[in-house]
Scaffold this active site. Structure first.
Site, PDB file in Angstrom:
ATOM      1  CG  ASP A   1      -2.331   0.530   0.841  1.00 21.29           C
ATOM      2  OD1 ASP A   1      -2.498   1.746   0.512  1.00 21.29           O
ATOM      3  OD2 ASP A   1      -3.467  -0.134   0.591  1.00 21.29           O
TER       4      ASP A   1
ATOM      5  CG  HIS B   1      -5.291   3.719   0.568  1.00 20.18           C
ATOM      6  ND1 HIS B   1      -5.018   2.443   0.196  1.00 20.18           N
ATOM      7  CD2 HIS B   1      -6.401   3.981   0.126  1.00 20.18           C
ATOM      8  CE1 HIS B   1      -5.693   1.923  -0.573  1.00 20.18           C
ATOM      9  NE2 HIS B   1      -6.770   2.607  -0.804  1.00 20.18           N
TER      10      HIS B   1
ATOM     11  CB  SER C   1      -9.121   0.430  -1.411  1.00 24.86           C
ATOM     12  OG  SER C   1      -8.536   0.933  -2.549  1.00 24.86           O
TER      13      SER C   1
END
Length: 556
Positions: free
Chosen positions: A185, A225, A403
């Site tokens: 990520d 994220h 995601s």
């Protein structure tokens, strides 16, 4: 378009070497391929020099032999490349037999003149404008609606866990123990501070970290994220938030630089996958995707989505080749001009994960297939519409994006493989597909649909099916005669299933779909058309809307 895959928030020798010096304006990152691996000190009969014991055992369980592709690049070649004045060395790639370096054009010409260099390509170019970071859609604040049927243990994560059978999986004793998951990520800030993630540290289940963008071990920084992605699997605070693999072991890898979008990030993905292989990872989950690059860098075209062209897609398939189970988010372009899955979701031996909402309906943003060579994508789907995630602040918010669908499913996949440890990665993928809500009619919107742990487990273990309320194995749902010597059986329906539209699937002991039959308005016992049956055990799954019932019978 920049992707992480851009989730819309609502509410170890490989790593040796100094950090390269700041590049001059003309310096660019290059991928330099070598001609061979001859005269290398590494040998296939001595894998301990480049693979951990756990990595070797993963191959042995799946009968995967070592090949020359597994050998590290020749260190003599690396030394000679490093010795060229003006070269900043980044990473080797044993799978590509290449190295990533940074240099200007004149220096690259000197490198290409080395006798063992086959070819070189440029991975990035100076952008015409300053690259902009990923743009997230505006948050929708203060979402007050909690998932229906919320269970206190899971908090707001309950609905996304129960949708794929992860709650039943946990009840059956499979929470990811002994499984290792690598997360690729853009950053993991506050992971070391959030209470729901502290068991990773207190129970020594954070096995390693590496930042492939900055070439360091620091990962609790950069974009948040990855923190939200990780939380959907690893969070373990009963009564507040519990993920789908709360007892798995994790490796955190930063491969994505949100300040640029170039093939360098696909190379970071490749090198991280080789690292994951070497330390013995079982599963890679990646919520990243690549389609459009910064200006002056050629973007991918739809024709590239053949699973064999893009660096990232080739890397994903090579990871699958060595027995790693790879999951990658499909992308969030479904309602945009591009609309198709990104790289590496197009790879043919991995699970590309699409997004659905709480009702199992496809989220409009979820990217679609087919691939350029006509394969179905995505492969499976999980909750990505208003999925519950943790933010670095410690709050729980709801977010949109494949995601989140990807790691939510990756956590269930870890528990399913834990429960079926002798299966290969590709067999696990097949079983999950067969358990999907669209297994009988996969499409390019949701692939094989939403998988379910109990359905998949019973397909994998027809002789010892899982007895769990999530499977709704009801005593009055039965097949007779059982055992049978005929090529047909009768299905008796309880009152709750009579006069309903039902989908009935019969699988053999290997998990192969034998028959599919739709029933409407039935009350009396129904004859199931099975065709000629070989001797063995069979599983019968009956779907009534979102509910599923199961029973078994034996053909003598």
């Amino acid at each position: 378009m920049k992707q992480l895959v851009t989730s819309v928030l609502v509410g170890v020798s490989l790593l040796a070497g100094a950090m390269p010096a700041t590049a001059q304006t003309t310096a660019r990152k290059r991928l330099v391929y070598f001609k061979d691996k001859t005269e290398s000190p590494f040998r296939l009969d001595q894998p301990g020099a480049f693979l951990s014991q756990r990595a070797q055992e993963r191959r042995q369980r799946q009968n995967i032999p070592l090949t020359v592709q597994d050998l590290p690049v020749n260190p003599a070649y690396v030394s000679q490349v490093k010795a060229v004045a003006g070269v900043s060395y980044w990473y080797p790639s044993r799978w590509f037999n290449a190295v990533m370096i940074s240099c200007d054009d004149a220096t690259l010409a000197k490198v290409q003149a080395l006798p063992f260099v086959r070819q070189a390509s440029t991975l990035n170019r100076p952008a015409a404008t300053t690259p902009q970071p990923t743009t997230y859609a505006p948050p929708v604040a203060n979402i007050a609606v909690a998932p229906a049927g919320q269970r206190s243990t899971y908090g707001k994560a309950y609905a996304q866990a129960v949708q794929i059978g992860a709650v039943a999986m946990h009840d059956a004793g499979f929470r990811g123990e002994g499984m290792q998951i690598a997360v690729f990520d853009a950053g993991f800030p506050s992971v070391d501070k959030l209470a729901p993630l502290q068991p990773l540290f207190t129970e020594n289940r954070l096995a390693s970290t590496f930042n492939f963008v900055d070439k360091s071990k620091s990962v609790f920084l950069r974009d948040s994220h990855g923190t939200s992605v990780l939380s959907t699997m690893a969070a373990d605070q009963p009564g507040f938030f519990t993920g789908t693999a709360p007892k798995a072991t994790y490796h955190l890898c930063i491969t994505e630089d949100i300040n640029s979008e170039t093939p360098v990030e696909e190379m970071n993905w490749l090198v991280a996958a080789e690292y994951a292989d070497s330390v013995g990872v079982d599963i890679i989950t990646s919520s990243l995707g690549y389609t459009t690059f910064d200006s002056q860098v050629p973007s991918h075209t739809y024709a590239d989505l053949d699973g064999n062209t893009a660096i990232g897609s080739r890397a994903a398939d090579l990871a699958a080749r060595v027995g790693i189970l790879v999951l990658n988010s499909a992308g969030n372009e479904g309602n945009k001009e591009w609309k198709y899955v990104g790289v590496p979701a197009d790879a043919d031996s991995i699970i590309a994960v699409g997004a659905v909402d709480s009702l199992g309906v496809r989220s409009a943003f979820s990217s679609v297939g087919p691939t350029a060579d006509g394969r179905i994508k995505p492969d499976l789907a999980a909750r990505g519409g208003l999925a519950a995630v943790l933010r670095p602040s410690g709050s729980v918010q709801l977010g949109n994006g494949t995601s989140y669908a990807c790691p939510i499913l990756a956590g269930m996949t870890a528990g399913f493989w834990q429960a079926n440890r002798t299966r290969t990665a590709q067999e696990i993928i097949t079983l999950l597909k067969q358990s999907g809500t669209q297994a009988a009619a996969p499409d390019n919107l949701l692939g094989y649909g939403i998988p379910d742990f109990v359905r998949a487990y019973n397909l994998a273990n027809p002789g010892t099916p899982l007895s769990n309320r999530a499977a709704r194995t009801v005593g009055s749902v039965r097949v007779f005669p059982n055992p049978t010597e005929a090529d047909f059986v009768l299905l008796a329906l309880p009152a709750e299933l009579q006069r309903q539209t039902l989908q009935v699937r019969v699988y053999d002991g290997r998990g192969t779909l034998i028959s599919l039959q739709t029933l409407t308005g039935q009350t009396a016992p129904v004859s199931l058309r099975t065709g000629r049956l070989a001797a063995g055990a069979y599983t019968c799954l009956i779907n009534a809307g979102t509910a599923q019932y199961s029973t078994r019978f034996v053909r003598q």
